[in-house]
Motif scaffolding. Structure first.
Motif, PDB file in Angstrom:
ATOM      1  N   PHE A   5       2.782 -11.890   7.159  1.00 31.71           N
ATOM      2  CA  PHE A   5       2.467 -11.893   5.732  1.00 31.71           C
ATOM      3  C   PHE A   5       2.199 -13.304   5.210  1.00 31.71           C
ATOM      4  O   PHE A   5       1.434 -13.481   4.265  1.00 31.71           O
ATOM      5  N   HIS A   6       2.822 -14.315   5.837  1.00 38.17           N
ATOM      6  CA  HIS A   6       2.585 -15.683   5.385  1.00 38.17           C
ATOM      7  C   HIS A   6       1.153 -16.147   5.692  1.00 38.17           C
ATOM      8  O   HIS A   6       0.656 -17.090   5.082  1.00 38.17           O
ATOM      9  N   VAL A   7       0.514 -15.492   6.658  1.00 39.15           N
ATOM     10  CA  VAL A   7      -0.871 -15.831   6.990  1.00 39.15           C
ATOM     11  C   VAL A   7      -1.836 -15.144   6.021  1.00 39.15           C
ATOM     12  O   VAL A   7      -2.912 -15.661   5.726  1.00 39.15           O
ATOM     13  N   MET A   8      -1.433 -13.989   5.503  1.00 36.17           N
ATOM     14  CA  MET A   8      -2.310 -13.223   4.627  1.00 36.17           C
ATOM     15  C   MET A   8      -2.379 -13.867   3.244  1.00 36.17           C
ATOM     16  O   MET A   8      -1.394 -14.415   2.737  1.00 36.17           O
ATOM     17  N   ALA A   9      -3.545 -13.797   2.642  1.00 34.96           N
ATOM     18  CA  ALA A   9      -3.784 -14.520   1.395  1.00 34.96           C
ATOM     19  C   ALA A   9      -3.284 -13.790   0.158  1.00 34.96           C
ATOM     20  O   ALA A   9      -3.064 -14.406  -0.876  1.00 34.96           O
ATOM     21  N   ASP A  10      -3.094 -12.473   0.234  1.00 39.23           N
ATOM     22  CA  ASP A  10      -2.800 -11.693  -0.965  1.00 39.23           C
ATOM     23  C   ASP A  10      -1.617 -10.768  -0.722  1.00 39.23           C
ATOM     24  O   ASP A  10      -1.785  -9.588  -0.391  1.00 39.23           O
ATOM     25  N   PRO A  11      -0.359 -11.268  -0.880  1.00 40.70           N
ATOM     26  CA  PRO A  11       0.802 -10.414  -0.612  1.00 40.70           C
ATOM     27  C   PRO A  11       0.870  -9.195  -1.509  1.00 40.70           C
ATOM     28  O   PRO A  11       1.391  -8.151  -1.112  1.00 40.70           O
ATOM     29  N   ARG A  12       0.323  -9.288  -2.718  1.00 42.03           N
ATOM     30  CA  ARG A  12       0.346  -8.145  -3.632  1.00 42.03           C
ATOM     31  C   ARG A  12      -0.364  -6.940  -3.012  1.00 42.03           C
ATOM     32  O   ARG A  12       0.102  -5.800  -3.113  1.00 42.03           O
ATOM     33  N   ARG A  13      -1.465  -7.211  -2.367  1.00 40.85           N
ATOM     34  CA  ARG A  13      -2.266  -6.137  -1.762  1.00 40.85           C
ATOM     35  C   ARG A  13      -1.468  -5.338  -0.733  1.00 40.85           C
ATOM     36  O   ARG A  13      -1.664  -4.125  -0.600  1.00 40.85           O
ATOM     37  N   PHE A  14      -0.557  -6.015  -0.030  1.00 39.68           N
ATOM     38  CA  PHE A  14       0.149  -5.350   1.066  1.00 39.68           C
ATOM     39  C   PHE A  14       1.530  -4.830   0.685  1.00 39.68           C
ATOM     40  O   PHE A  14       2.154  -4.126   1.467  1.00 39.68           O
ATOM     41  N   HIS A  15       2.013  -5.180  -0.503  1.00 40.86           N
ATOM     42  CA  HIS A  15       3.353  -4.739  -0.886  1.00 40.86           C
ATOM     43  C   HIS A  15       3.372  -3.821  -2.101  1.00 40.86           C
ATOM     44  O   HIS A  15       4.110  -2.830  -2.114  1.00 40.86           O
ATOM     45  N   ALA A  16       2.577  -4.143  -3.117  1.00 39.95           N
ATOM     46  CA  ALA A  16       2.619  -3.367  -4.362  1.00 39.95           C
ATOM     47  C   ALA A  16       2.360  -1.872  -4.146  1.00 39.95           C
ATOM     48  O   ALA A  16       3.041  -1.035  -4.757  1.00 39.95           O
ATOM     49  N   PRO A  17       1.409  -1.483  -3.280  1.00 43.99           N
ATOM     50  CA  PRO A  17       1.148  -0.047  -3.126  1.00 43.99           C
ATOM     51  C   PRO A  17       2.329   0.735  -2.557  1.00 43.99           C
ATOM     52  O   PRO A  17       2.360   1.966  -2.663  1.00 43.99           O
ATOM     53  N   TYR A  18       3.286   0.032  -1.951  1.00 44.89           N
ATOM     54  CA  TYR A  18       4.390   0.724  -1.300  1.00 44.89           C
ATOM     55  C   TYR A  18       5.630   0.822  -2.185  1.00 44.89           C
ATOM     56  O   TYR A  18       6.644   1.395  -1.776  1.00 44.89           O
ATOM     57  N   LEU A  19       5.567   0.271  -3.389  1.00 44.01           N
ATOM     58  CA  LEU A  19       6.706   0.360  -4.295  1.00 44.01           C
ATOM     59  C   LEU A  19       7.069   1.815  -4.587  1.00 44.01           C
ATOM     60  O   LEU A  19       8.245   2.202  -4.551  1.00 44.01           O
ATOM     61  N   THR A  20       6.062   2.622  -4.894  1.00 42.81           N
ATOM     62  CA  THR A  20       6.304   4.033  -5.191  1.00 42.81           C
ATOM     63  C   THR A  20       6.885   4.746  -3.977  1.00 42.81           C
ATOM     64  O   THR A  20       7.799   5.578  -4.092  1.00 42.81           O
ATOM     65  N   ARG A  21       6.404   4.388  -2.806  1.00 45.66           N
ATOM     66  CA  ARG A  21       6.878   5.037  -1.585  1.00 45.66           C
ATOM     67  C   ARG A  21       8.305   4.608  -1.254  1.00 45.66           C
ATOM     68  O   ARG A  21       9.100   5.410  -0.730  1.00 45.66           O
ATOM     69  N   ASN A  22       8.656   3.356  -1.551  1.00 47.49           N
ATOM     70  CA  ASN A  22      10.046   2.927  -1.388  1.00 47.49           C
ATOM     71  C   ASN A  22      10.968   3.795  -2.235  1.00 47.49           C
ATOM     72  O   ASN A  22      12.015   4.262  -1.775  1.00 47.49           O
ATOM     73  N   ARG A  23      10.575   3.989  -3.485  1.00 53.31           N
ATOM     74  CA  ARG A  23      11.408   4.794  -4.382  1.00 53.31           C
ATOM     75  C   ARG A  23      11.477   6.237  -3.902  1.00 53.31           C
ATOM     76  O   ARG A  23      12.539   6.882  -3.998  1.00 53.31           O
ATOM     77  N   GLN A  24      10.395   6.776  -3.393  1.00 54.42           N
ATOM     78  CA  GLN A  24      10.415   8.151  -2.909  1.00 54.42           C
ATOM     79  C   GLN A  24      11.385   8.316  -1.738  1.00 54.42           C
ATOM     80  O   GLN A  24      12.129   9.309  -1.678  1.00 54.42           O
ATOM     81  N   VAL A  25      11.370   7.356  -0.833  1.00 58.14           N
ATOM     82  CA  VAL A  25      12.300   7.411   0.300  1.00 58.14           C
ATOM     83  C   VAL A  25      13.736   7.334  -0.203  1.00 58.14           C
ATOM     84  O   VAL A  25      14.609   8.107   0.222  1.00 58.14           O
TER      85      VAL A  25
END
Length: 246
Positions: free
Chosen positions: A188-208
């Motif tokens: 993730f430190h190499v990727m330029a946009d952490p929001r792109r890879f984490h924000a979509p999974y917030l809802t799924r975290n809560r569902q789990v």
């Protein structure tokens, strides 16, 4: 032409922040405790992938001997967080695309097994503590997203998965996944946009979390398995593209 990877290799890192970690070592400093400090700092992005680690700077900041530091380096090399290059020194490892696939295979095996073994509520002991940690990570991630604090969101997501593993109540599994998730953080430190890879999974975290909290363990496991498969697919493609660019 200098690539992004070469720029990271030659970057000069300010280690002054490590001096605050010196207090954590206490008077009985050991290589394992030094490795704990450095592992956390690597996971936080303090030492980005490709960075050369200066023995003199780090041992001075932490107030430790060269032998202790070298042993800590060896421990982290075995965890695949560092790499020793002959006649060049010790560097924070740059994860390969193949490594990333293996990381996700381990995650799927360990995290899904941890959920599967939870059993029926009411929960007690280590499971109760892990459930609190999972809930706290979900809330922290949502708050970070609202504040557009994307690195904090990344940290909350890692803590969510650490909580999932902690459901098993196994110190060995916790230790294993601490290294695996730290290695993932290098990606993730190499990727330029952490929001792109984490924000979509917030809802799924809560569902789990909600499925676990309601005692629907099989549902939680299925949600998590799909989650990890989708995350692997998305991140692997983007990481391969990024590495090709570098």
């Amino acid at each position: 032409m200098t690539s992004g990877a070469d720029e990271r290799l030659t970057a000069v890192i300010d280690v002054s922040g490590l001096e605050t970690d010196r207090l954590l070592l206490g008077r009985t400093s050991t290589a394992e405790r030094v490795a704990d400090v450095l592992r956390d700092r690597i996971a936080e992005g303090f030492f980005p992938p490709g960075t050369k680690l200066s023995e003199d700077s780090i041992k001075g900041a932490l107030g430790i001997s060269r032998n202790t530091l070298r042993e800590a380096f060896r421990l982290l090399t075995r965890e695949r967080l560092l790499v020793h290059e002959l006649n060049r020194g010790v560097f924070v490892r740059v994860v390969t695309v193949e490594d990333l696939g293996d990381i996700y295979r381990v995650r799927a095996l360990v995290e899904c097994a941890a959920v599967r073994g939870v059993g029926d509520p009411p929960y007690t002991g280590a499971v109760t503590e892990a459930m609190r940690a999972i809930e706290a990570a979900v809330v922290a991630g949502e708050e970070a997203a609202r504040g557009r604090a994307w690195q904090d969101l990344s940290t909350a997501n890692i803590r969510f998965h650490q909580g999932i593993v902690a459901l098993a109540g196994s110190p060995r599994m916790n230790d294993l996944m601490r290294g695996v998730l730290a290695e993932l953080r290098l990606v993730f430190h190499v990727m330029a946009d952490p929001r792109r890879f984490h924000a979509p999974y917030l809802t799924r975290n809560r569902q789990v979390w909600e499925s676990l909290d309601a005692g629907r363990v099989a549902e939680a496991e299925a949600l998590l398995a799909d989650y990890l498969a989708d995350s692997r697919s998305q991140l692997s493609g983007a990481y391969a593209q990024q590495m090709a660019t570098d």
